[in-house]
Design an enzyme around this catalytic site. Sequence first.
Site, PDB file in Angstrom:
ATOM      1  CD  GLU A 127     -66.480 -21.602 -10.041  1.00 39.73           C
ATOM      2  OE1 GLU A 127     -65.372 -21.208  -9.624  1.00 39.73           O
ATOM      3  OE2 GLU A 127     -66.990 -21.183 -11.104  1.00 39.73           O
ATOM      4  CE  LYS A 143     -61.471 -18.692 -15.277  1.00 36.15           C
ATOM      5  NZ  LYS A 143     -62.895 -18.793 -14.957  1.00 36.15           N
TER       6      LYS A 143
END
Length: 324
Positions: A127, A143
């Site tokens: 990420e 997410k």
Amino acid sequence: MVACPETCFFLPELIVDFHGQRLSITHPQPTQVFKEITQFQPQNIPKKITSIQAKTDRDQYIQTVRAIQEHIREGDIYEMNYCIAFEAAVESLDPVQLFWELQDLSPMPFASFFKCREQFLVGASPERYIKKQGKKLIAQPIKGTIRRGKDPIEDEELKQALQASEKERAENLMIVDLMRNDLARIAQTGTVKVEELFGIYPFRQVYQMISTVTAELKPQVPFAEIIASTFPMGSMTGAPKIKCMELIEQYENFKRGWFSGALGYLDEEGDFDFSVIIRSIIIDTKAKHLFFAAGSAITYDADPAYEYDECMLKASAIKKALSH
């Protein structure tokens, strides 16, 4: 747990840049450095650690998730990132060797190896937290997670299931909105954009749902203000951010330290790129201790048992690397 310094900045004495099949070395003696690199032989240090212990068991996790969901029902929060920690005592371990083993098991775009005195960060993060390139800011919150399939047919079915999941889309959208609001504080009016929403990206162990939010920075906004406006990243707190941080302090039974923080570089032009410290191991060679953590987004309709299994999935590559 490992007590990590809150911030670590340093000026590099040596820089190695990779350009496809070529590399450049910035150093007073680049030829000597290249010779040392090509002649390097890794140490064969035996890996001796105690069994990995989860600080929260399945029943405790489910009970805590239900308590967090009560806060959601009461309107305190919409979504919260709840994490559990794993730890072990270390007798002997080579962090460099562990880094290569983790990359073999779980290659990631933000793989990292960082040393601060006696403490090491061995990372396999997927990420990006935030990047600045000229006037452009780029954030890519993650997410939404699902495991990879055992064969191509199952793999495609799981990918499509993640893409179609209303729950995962709702989680992702809440964090995208939070990131848009954070960037709006420091962006020129009307420049905050969602360039990609609900993108599905493959990794060795999992598929991840990643969105990309961009903005054009206002003139004369310093580095410190950019970080203050966007940190901690919403994907690791939840929404609203401040209340979620208070509840994280209440419900998590460990201090995150470097975990869920950021790691990256800041260049002489003021551009930078920082990742989120997840899927990473923090090792203290002086205290002879290591820990790592994994979490997931808790929403109103989250299934606590499923969320626990997701945490175990995210921790699986690290557990495997440590058990070799």
